[in-house]
Design an enzyme around this catalytic site. Structure first.
Site, PDB file in Angstrom:
ATOM      1  N   GLU A   1      -2.349  -5.507  15.528  1.00 34.97           N
ATOM      2  CA  GLU A   1      -3.528  -6.126  14.758  1.00 34.97           C
ATOM      3  C   GLU A   1      -4.040  -7.384  15.134  1.00 34.97           C
ATOM      4  O   GLU A   1      -4.458  -8.264  14.323  1.00 34.97           O
ATOM      5  CB  GLU A   1      -3.131  -6.166  13.241  1.00 34.97           C
ATOM      6  CG  GLU A   1      -3.013  -4.751  12.521  1.00 34.97           C
ATOM      7  CD  GLU A   1      -2.623  -4.588  10.861  1.00 34.97           C
ATOM      8  OE1 GLU A   1      -3.078  -3.748  10.480  1.00 34.97           O
ATOM      9  OE2 GLU A   1      -1.854  -5.642  10.319  1.00 34.97           O
TER      10      GLU A   1
ATOM     11  N   PHE B   1      -6.484  -7.647  17.003  1.00 32.32           N
ATOM     12  CA  PHE B   1      -7.992  -8.014  16.972  1.00 32.32           C
ATOM     13  C   PHE B   1      -8.486  -7.610  15.651  1.00 32.32           C
ATOM     14  O   PHE B   1      -9.906  -7.402  15.416  1.00 32.32           O
ATOM     15  CB  PHE B   1      -8.649  -6.973  18.039  1.00 32.32           C
ATOM     16  CG  PHE B   1      -8.250  -7.097  19.403  1.00 32.32           C
ATOM     17  CD1 PHE B   1      -8.296  -8.318  19.861  1.00 32.32           C
ATOM     18  CD2 PHE B   1      -7.891  -6.186  20.051  1.00 32.32           C
ATOM     19  CE1 PHE B   1      -8.069  -8.659  21.223  1.00 32.32           C
ATOM     20  CE2 PHE B   1      -7.493  -6.328  21.607  1.00 32.32           C
ATOM     21  CZ  PHE B   1      -7.625  -7.728  22.094  1.00 32.32           C
ATOM     22  N   HIS B   2      -7.720  -7.751  14.612  1.00 32.32           N
ATOM     23  CA  HIS B   2      -8.159  -7.564  12.945  1.00 32.32           C
ATOM     24  C   HIS B   2      -8.824  -9.027  12.780  1.00 32.32           C
ATOM     25  O   HIS B   2      -8.026  -9.995  13.188  1.00 32.32           O
ATOM     26  CB  HIS B   2      -7.197  -7.271  12.261  1.00 32.32           C
ATOM     27  CG  HIS B   2      -7.708  -6.834  10.942  1.00 32.32           C
ATOM     28  ND1 HIS B   2      -8.127  -7.582  10.010  1.00 32.32           N
ATOM     29  CD2 HIS B   2      -7.552  -5.534  10.289  1.00 32.32           C
ATOM     30  CE1 HIS B   2      -8.307  -7.132   9.006  1.00 32.32           C
ATOM     31  NE2 HIS B   2      -8.117  -5.725   9.309  1.00 32.32           N
TER      32      HIS B   2
ATOM     33  N   GLU C   1       0.801  -1.225  -0.085  1.00 33.05           N
ATOM     34  CA  GLU C   1      -0.081  -0.023  -0.136  1.00 33.05           C
ATOM     35  C   GLU C   1       0.752   1.370  -0.160  1.00 33.05           C
ATOM     36  O   GLU C   1       0.817   2.203   1.073  1.00 33.05           O
ATOM     37  CB  GLU C   1      -0.977  -0.002   1.210  1.00 33.05           C
ATOM     38  CG  GLU C   1      -2.111  -1.108   1.203  1.00 33.05           C
ATOM     39  CD  GLU C   1      -2.984  -0.940   2.265  1.00 33.05           C
ATOM     40  OE1 GLU C   1      -2.644  -0.187   3.244  1.00 33.05           O
ATOM     41  OE2 GLU C   1      -4.053  -1.473   2.019  1.00 33.05           O
TER      42      GLU C   1
ATOM     43  N   GLU D   1      -6.427  -8.294  -0.200  1.00 33.47           N
ATOM     44  CA  GLU D   1      -6.814  -8.290   0.929  1.00 33.47           C
ATOM     45  C   GLU D   1      -8.066  -7.826   1.118  1.00 33.47           C
ATOM     46  O   GLU D   1      -8.858  -6.800   0.456  1.00 33.47           O
ATOM     47  CB  GLU D   1      -6.017  -7.141   1.960  1.00 33.47           C
ATOM     48  CG  GLU D   1      -4.395  -7.256   2.003  1.00 33.47           C
ATOM     49  CD  GLU D   1      -3.857  -6.179   2.836  1.00 33.47           C
ATOM     50  OE1 GLU D   1      -4.708  -5.394   3.417  1.00 33.47           O
ATOM     51  OE2 GLU D   1      -2.740  -5.756   2.678  1.00 33.47           O
TER      52      GLU D   1
ATOM     53  N   TRP E   1      -9.990  -1.421  12.547  1.00 34.06           N
ATOM     54  CA  TRP E   1      -9.740   0.223  12.684  1.00 34.06           C
ATOM     55  C   TRP E   1     -11.193   0.850  12.072  1.00 34.06           C
ATOM     56  O   TRP E   1     -11.084   1.895  12.305  1.00 34.06           O
ATOM     57  CB  TRP E   1      -8.605   0.443  11.744  1.00 34.06           C
ATOM     58  CG  TRP E   1      -8.585  -0.313  10.163  1.00 34.06           C
ATOM     59  CD1 TRP E   1      -8.083  -1.466  10.202  1.00 34.06           C
ATOM     60  CD2 TRP E   1      -9.465   0.083   9.236  1.00 34.06           C
ATOM     61  NE1 TRP E   1      -8.352  -1.951   8.612  1.00 34.06           N
ATOM     62  CE2 TRP E   1      -9.342  -0.828   8.299  1.00 34.06           C
ATOM     63  CE3 TRP E   1     -10.325   1.156   8.936  1.00 34.06           C
ATOM     64  CZ2 TRP E   1      -9.671  -0.766   6.963  1.00 34.06           C
ATOM     65  CZ3 TRP E   1     -10.833   1.325   7.506  1.00 34.06           C
ATOM     66  CH2 TRP E   1     -10.532   0.223   6.623  1.00 34.06           C
TER      67      TRP E   1
HETATM   68  C1  GAL Z   1      -4.187  -2.650   5.147  1.00 32.49           C
HETATM   69  C2  GAL Z   1      -2.624  -3.256   5.144  1.00 32.49           C
HETATM   70  C3  GAL Z   1      -2.581  -4.647   6.090  1.00 32.49           C
HETATM   71  C4  GAL Z   1      -3.384  -4.582   7.294  1.00 32.49           C
HETATM   72  C5  GAL Z   1      -4.766  -4.268   7.035  1.00 32.49           C
HETATM   73  C6  GAL Z   1      -5.592  -4.257   8.053  1.00 32.49           C
HETATM   74  O1  GAL Z   1      -4.228  -1.466   4.738  1.00 32.49           O
HETATM   75  O2  GAL Z   1      -2.209  -3.468   3.778  1.00 32.49           O
HETATM   76  O3  GAL Z   1      -1.199  -4.834   6.214  1.00 32.49           O
HETATM   77  O4  GAL Z   1      -2.926  -3.504   8.154  1.00 32.49           O
HETATM   78  O5  GAL Z   1      -4.719  -2.673   6.243  1.00 32.49           O
HETATM   79  O6  GAL Z   1      -7.016  -3.911   7.617  1.00 32.49           O
END
Ligand code: GAL
Length: 674
Positions: free
Chosen positions: A357, A359-360, A157, A309, A317
């Site tokens: 991350e 809790f992602h 990104e 992704e 987030w």
């Molecule tokens: C993206 C990023 C990932 C991860 C993800 C979480 O923007 O490329 O590494 O952080 O967000 O949603």
């Protein structure tokens, strides 16, 4: 219809998988063993590895350790999985920032940033570049012939800017190449205004204050990014010339002109995080997803792309941490495939135990089993994908396009007026125009103003305020050859330097094309009311209304309410050569837009994928030779019946036959093969 080869090496199946970070688990090999078991069970086949692994690959300057990655690559190959191997430049080691502070960015206030976070290195720094070249070369040399290596994921990104002296000097060099002389630059930036004339290149900084200065600094960020990407890719191509290269984009991200970034990629990949927990309007969410997919497919002339992704459940987030409702996961991912993706991957395969991350959402939760709702959602999709491999390489038949242009987006940001950004709403407006036709199931491309228009029958240009060189000529040629063009208010005001066209708007010769003169743009504040009359009905106009005069065009609607506008044309059409050019002088709501554009689409000979009389349903299509794949999406929280086009279909999920109608559960989606 054209068909396409695999987007990554040796892949003939729909790609499914995600970011995999085994380097976080080297002390617990049983967890890595378990990962491979679960990967098989989930129907995943593709993993992006090493994205933030620099310190695990090079723990100290020049000291490399690849043994853990060797083992992972080998295991991936044993399972016939594909690896999209990352270059680790997205996050630099602390030792690098300590030894060479200049690799850290300088912020807009001139302060060197400390080592922290990620995505914060200076793209101009010779040391940074050299260290990236070294690690990229090592990776490429080592895995060049590894059977698991299927593609390169360069960095992550790309985003942001550095304001250090080196970057500023590169900016000045870039400006010299663009303008040749200071006179040209001063003219382009209209620097006689406010005494901004430059007499020495050395005076130029990112903060000059001219609109042109700000716009060019923004353009320069794209140049810097592409230059750095090429640099990264060149290091890889020395050893792996055949391995495709990509970087993950972020939809309509403001910071980079992704059309230029696309030129450096062999295939497009995107990170998609729909606002499931932010926006209650699933229809809007789905149409925004569809729109970015239609752009990513168009960026490589119809070639399938990859979702690099997406979240298998909630992100950490977005506010609210709302979980995806039943069927929403499949809806989101099939929307991508239905609009041209040959694979959908996740961030992330397994939740990290610690740090930012943890809790992602992930396919595998901290519990570490397949007994979770999310794992079942993923495995169900994996099982469906296994039945859909024929879809790979198929194309989307498109005859209409909506123009979304980054530099136009920026021009609207930097232009002081007419109105403020919360009134202009460029993004939102283009999305609304897109949705107006998406709702009616017309396949669309989303293109930039530099794209080839000639393959479309219908072209929609909302708020195309900036006309780059040649665009007006190509619009004329498009209409002259029989095309239908629709342009809206706030279009055709200025050139590529944001200087206004003289002699009347829409400029650069477009007055002739549209048969109108736009005398004056006007705003409609919230306390005002404005209406237009179209076919005997009064339609509300908000935010903008322009005072238009006919110069050969016919008025299809007039403003009615405000004495300043009363009787003036609000919608016009002009015959030009074999085609028609429509101009919308005021902003209406989506419903009217959909009715109006839908009618034009039918008149232009476009066919919807399914009739619009299927409320709550969106449809898309992909074709390969004689095969046709119909994708159906229910974006409502209620069960819906879909009236199918004529013919017999096979439901790919279960092999059953269907014709006539099909029932979709709340947020349900299905792929039918004809
Ligand atoms: C993206 C990023 C990932 C991860 C993800 C979480 O923007 O490329 O590494 O952080 O967000 O949603």
């Amino acid at each position: 219809m054209e068909t396409y080869g695999p987007i990554i090496r040796n892949a003939t199946e729909i790609l499914h998988g995600g970011d995999y970070n085994p380097d976080q688990w080297l002390e617990t090999p049983e967890i890595i063993d378990r990962d491979f078991e679960l990967m098989e069970k989930s129907g995943c086949n593709t993993f992006s590895v090493g994205i933030f692994s620099w310190t695990m690959l090079e723990p100290a300057p020049g000291k490399y350790q690849f043994d853990w990655l060797d083992r992972i690559m080998d295991r991936m190959a044993e399972h016939n999985f594909h690896v999209i191997l990352a270059t680790p430049s997205g996050a630099k080691p602390a030792w690098l920032a300590t030894a060479y502070p200049e690799v850290c960015r300088v912020d807009e206030h001139g302060l060197r940033q400390p080592y922290a976070d990620r995505h914060n290195h200076c793209w101009s720094s010779p040391v940074y570049r050299e260290k990236v070249r070294e690690i990229n070369s090592k990776l490429a040399e080592r895995y060049a012939h590894h059977p698991a290596l299927s593609a390169w994921h360069i960095s992550n990104e790309y985003n942001g800017k550095c304001f250090c002296e080196l970057c500023q000097e590169r900016f000045r060099v870039w400006l010299r190449e663009r303008y040749g002389t200071l006179e040209n630059l001063n003219r382009a930036w209209w620097n006689t205004f406010w005494s901004h004339l430059h007499t020495d290149w050395a005076e130029i900084t990112p903060w000059g204050g001219s609109e042109g200065n700000s716009l060019d600094w923004k353009r320069f960020a794209t140049f810097q990014c592409c230059d750095f990407m090429k640099f990264e890719a060149d290091a890889l191509r020395v050893y792996t010339p055949e391995i495709p290269v990509t970087t993950n984009m972020m939809g309509f991200f403001d910071g980079l002109d992704y059309w230029r970034v696309a030129e450096v990629c062999d295939f497009i990949s995107d990170d998609v995080y729909p606002g499931w927990g932010i926006d209650p309007d699933v229809r809007r969410i789905l149409s925004e997803c569809a729109m970015r997919h239609d752009m990513h497919r168009a960026m490589k002339n119809g070639k399938p792309f990859l979702i690099m992704e997406s979240a298998p459940s909630a992100t950490n987030w977005q506010p609210g941490h709302r979980l995806k409702r039943p069927n929403q996961h499949k809806l989101e991912e099939l929307c991508a495939v239905g609009h041209g993706a040959d694979g959908t991957l996740y961030f992330q395969w397994r939740k990290s135990r610690g740090n930012l991350e943890k809790f992602h959402g992930a396919v595998v939760d901290h519990v570490g089993t397949e007994e979770t709702r999310v794992f079942r959602d993923v495995a169900e999709l994996g099982a469906l994908y296994r039945k859909c491999n024929d879809i790979c390489g198929s194309a989307t038949p498109v005859q209409a396009a909506v123009v979304w242009d980054w530099e136009c987006f920026w021009a609207h940001q930097f232009d002081q007026g007419p109105g403020k950004e919360d009134q202009k709403k460029y993004c939102e407006t283009v999305q609304t125009f897109y949705r107006a036709l998406w709702t009616r199931n017309f396949p669309l491309d989303v293109i930039e103003s530099l794209s080839d228009f000639s393959k479309y029958r219908l072209l929609i240009c909302p708020m195309l305020i900036m006309l780059k060189p040649g665009v007006a000529e190509r619009l004329k040629a498009f209409v002259a050859a029989g095309g239908t063009l629709v342009m809206s208010y706030l279009s055709g005001y200025e050139d590529e330097n944001t200087n206004c066209f003289l002699g009347g708007w829409p400029g650069d010769g477009l007055m002739e094309l549209f048969g109108i003169w736009n005398e004056e743009p006007g705003g409609i504040p919230a306390f005002d009311r404005q209406w237009l009359r179209y076919e005997g009905r009064e339609i509300e106009v908000v935010d903008y209304a322009e005072r238009i005069h006919l110069r050969g065009a016919e008025a299809l609607a007039e403003f009615t309410s405000d004495p300043l506008y009363e009787g003036m044309p609000a919608i016009t059409v002009n015959r030009f050569g074999a085609g028609k050019a429509y101009y919308l002088a005021g902003r209406t709501g989506e419903e009217f837009l959909s009715e109006f554009l839908g009618k034009l689409a039918l008149e232009a000979g476009l066919e919807p994928v399914i009739p619009a009389e299927n409320p709550g349903i969106s449809a898309s299509v992909r074709r390969k030779g004689e095969e046709e794949f119909l994708f159906l999406f229910n974006y409502t929280a209620e069960e819906r019946q879909v009236r199918l086009p004529a013919g017999n279909f096979t439901v790919l999920a279960n092999g059953s036959c269907c014709s006539g109608t099909l029932t979709l559960p709340p947020f349900g989606s299905e792929i039918l093969k004809k």
